[in-house]
Write a protein that holds these residues in place. Structure first.
Motif, short mmCIF file in Angstrom:
data_model
loop_
_atom_site.label_atom_id
_atom_site.label_comp_id
_atom_site.label_asym_id
_atom_site.label_seq_id
_atom_site.Cartn_x
_atom_site.Cartn_y
_atom_site.Cartn_z
N TYR A 98 0.90 -1.22 -0.06
CA TYR A 98 -0.05 -0.02 0.14
C TYR A 98 0.80 1.26 -0.11
O TYR A 98 1.66 1.37 1.03
N SER A 99 0.69 1.94 -0.96
CA SER A 99 1.68 3.17 -1.28
C SER A 99 1.10 4.22 -0.38
O SER A 99 0.13 4.88 -0.91
N LEU A 100 1.87 4.73 0.78
CA LEU A 100 1.33 5.71 1.76
C LEU A 100 2.57 6.63 1.94
O LEU A 100 3.87 6.27 2.17
N VAL A 101 2.17 8.07 1.73
CA VAL A 101 3.24 8.87 1.64
C VAL A 101 2.69 10.10 2.52
O VAL A 101 1.37 10.31 2.31
N GLY A 102 3.25 10.63 3.31
CA GLY A 102 3.00 12.09 4.03
C GLY A 102 2.15 11.45 4.94
O GLY A 102 2.25 10.73 5.94
N VAL A 103 0.99 12.40 5.21
CA VAL A 103 -0.26 12.06 6.33
C VAL A 103 -0.70 10.68 6.25
O VAL A 103 -0.92 10.09 7.35
N PRO A 104 -1.05 10.21 5.18
CA PRO A 104 -1.39 8.68 5.07
C PRO A 104 -0.29 7.81 5.72
O PRO A 104 -0.76 6.98 6.38
N SER A 105 0.74 8.10 5.22
CA SER A 105 1.77 7.06 6.04
C SER A 105 1.84 7.29 7.48
O SER A 105 2.10 6.22 8.20
N LEU A 106 1.88 8.44 7.94
CA LEU A 106 1.92 8.67 9.60
C LEU A 106 0.51 8.32 10.16
O LEU A 106 0.98 7.71 11.28
N SER A 107 -0.44 8.05 9.28
CA SER A 107 -1.60 7.54 9.89
C SER A 107 -1.44 5.98 10.01
O SER A 107 -1.98 5.58 10.97
N GLY A 108 -0.86 5.56 9.12
CA GLY A 108 -0.63 3.96 9.15
C GLY A 108 0.30 3.72 10.17
O GLY A 108 0.15 2.54 10.99
N LEU A 109 1.20 4.65 10.54
CA LEU A 109 2.16 4.10 11.64
C LEU A 109 1.54 4.36 12.86
O LEU A 109 1.81 3.72 13.95
N TYR A 110 0.74 5.30 13.00
CA TYR A 110 -0.12 5.55 14.17
C TYR A 110 -0.95 4.24 14.43
O TYR A 110 -0.97 3.70 15.70
N MET A 111 -1.65 3.66 13.46
CA MET A 111 -2.41 2.51 13.66
C MET A 111 -1.47 1.38 14.09
O MET A 111 -1.76 0.42 15.18
N ASN A 112 -0.32 1.21 13.54
CA ASN A 112 0.72 0.12 14.07
C ASN A 112 1.16 0.45 15.42
O ASN A 112 1.19 -0.77 16.18
N PHE A 172 -7.64 -7.24 11.86
CA PHE A 172 -6.99 -7.46 10.74
C PHE A 172 -7.48 -7.07 9.57
O PHE A 172 -6.96 -6.31 8.71
N GLN A 173 -8.56 -7.35 9.26
CA GLN A 173 -9.36 -7.02 8.21
C GLN A 173 -9.60 -5.64 8.28
O GLN A 173 -9.68 -4.83 7.15
N CYS A 174 -9.87 -4.94 9.38
CA CYS A 174 -10.31 -3.49 9.51
C CYS A 174 -8.98 -2.64 9.11
O CYS A 174 -9.11 -1.73 8.61
N TYR A 175 -7.95 -3.23 9.56
CA TYR A 175 -6.41 -2.52 9.42
C TYR A 175 -6.34 -2.74 7.96
O TYR A 175 -5.82 -1.58 7.30
N GLN A 176 -6.48 -3.56 7.15
CA GLN A 176 -6.15 -3.74 5.73
C GLN A 176 -7.06 -2.80 5.08
O GLN A 176 -6.62 -2.42 4.03
N SER A 177 -8.31 -2.79 5.37
CA SER A 177 -9.18 -1.96 4.77
C SER A 177 -8.94 -0.51 5.04
O SER A 177 -8.90 0.35 4.09
N ALA A 178 -8.50 -0.12 6.08
CA ALA A 178 -7.96 1.09 6.34
C ALA A 178 -6.70 1.57 5.64
O ALA A 178 -6.70 2.60 5.05
N LEU A 179 -5.72 0.56 5.46
CA LEU A 179 -4.68 0.80 4.51
C LEU A 179 -5.09 0.96 3.07
O LEU A 179 -4.40 1.97 2.32
N PHE A 180 -5.87 0.17 2.68
CA PHE A 180 -6.60 0.44 1.44
C PHE A 180 -7.16 1.68 1.16
O PHE A 180 -6.97 2.42 0.08
N ARG A 181 -7.96 2.33 2.02
CA ARG A 181 -8.74 3.42 1.90
C ARG A 181 -7.70 4.77 2.02
O ARG A 181 -7.69 5.78 1.51
#
Length: 238
Positions: free
Chosen positions: A82-96, A113-122
């Protein structure tokens, strides 16, 4: 759980171990959160392998071992990262970071797990990160047993959009002025909006964030989350 083959996994975090290895902190579909030792992957000859062992990359991972720390046996990418850059990347790291702090090892949470993967997709699709994070936080809270009844107050009466309430952690909503003075104040229309995932309603995202923090902060021992601090600083600059 001595030998596991091709477990659906994400790397939440990794840290160096000795000269050429990594300890991978994983979140898996069937085994929950676990740690795996990846021997030799930091060497220059294995740079192509190490490139896959990054956050937001769907993986199938195999491991062996009798101890709490397993040994990586093999891995492969199951989808594109999942290609995350900037705020989306920081958001993903926050979930982690949230999952590292709140989930215990070897306790499966397939819905998270499913919710997390869906969040990365979004997030990779440029959806509003604030909406994605609030919905992830609320589902995580619910899965951990701290779910909130957004439809009723603590007496079982239906939330009224015309009234104001106070929120009490581990209890719920209390109509004002019956709520204690230190209760988090909430308008009924915003509570209803959150129940309906109506994030267009002005004030609903802010209320969801405040309520989420009142529940999450005690669970992490009121310790500052590095990813959340960095995310807030980045948003303040924009």
């Amino acid at each position: 759980m001595n030998n596991v083959e091709l477990a659906q996994s994400f790397v939440l975090h990794s840290r160096p171990f000795k000269e050429s290895s990594l300890i991978l902190e994983l979140f898996t579909l069937d085994h929950g959160r676990c740690n795996v030792l990846a021997r030799g992957v930091r060497g220059s000859k294995n740079s192509h392998k190490r490139a896959l062992l990054q956050p937001f990359q769907p993986l199938a991972i195999s491991w062996v071992g009798r101890s709490e720390l397993k040994t990586l046996k093999g891995f492969e990418a199951t989808e594109r990262s999942y290609s995350l850059v900037g705020v989306p990347s920081l958001s993903g790291l926050y979930m982690n970071e949230l999952m590292l702090k709140l989930l215990i090892q070897w306790d499966p949470h397939p819905d998270i797990f499913q919710c997390y993967q869906s969040a990365l997709f979004r997030l990779s699709g440029n959806e509003n990160p604030s909406v994605v994070l609030r919905e992830f936080e609320l589902q995580l809270i619910d899965e951990l047993g701290y779910g909130i009844d957004w439809l009723h107050d603590i007496h079982g009466d239906t939330i009224d959009s015309e009234l104001d309430y106070g929120f009490l952690p581990e209890q719920g909503f209390v109509i004002l002025p019956q709520a204690p003075k230190n209760a988090l104040k909430a308008q009924g229309k915003h509570i209803e909006a959150i129940a309906n995932h109506d994030w267009e309603q002005s004030g609903s995202l802010a209320l969801a964030r405040k309520i989420g923090r009142t529940i999450i902060d005690p669970l992490v021992g009121y310790k500052e989350l590095n990813s959340r601090k960095l995310l807030q600083q980045t948003l303040a600059i924009r």
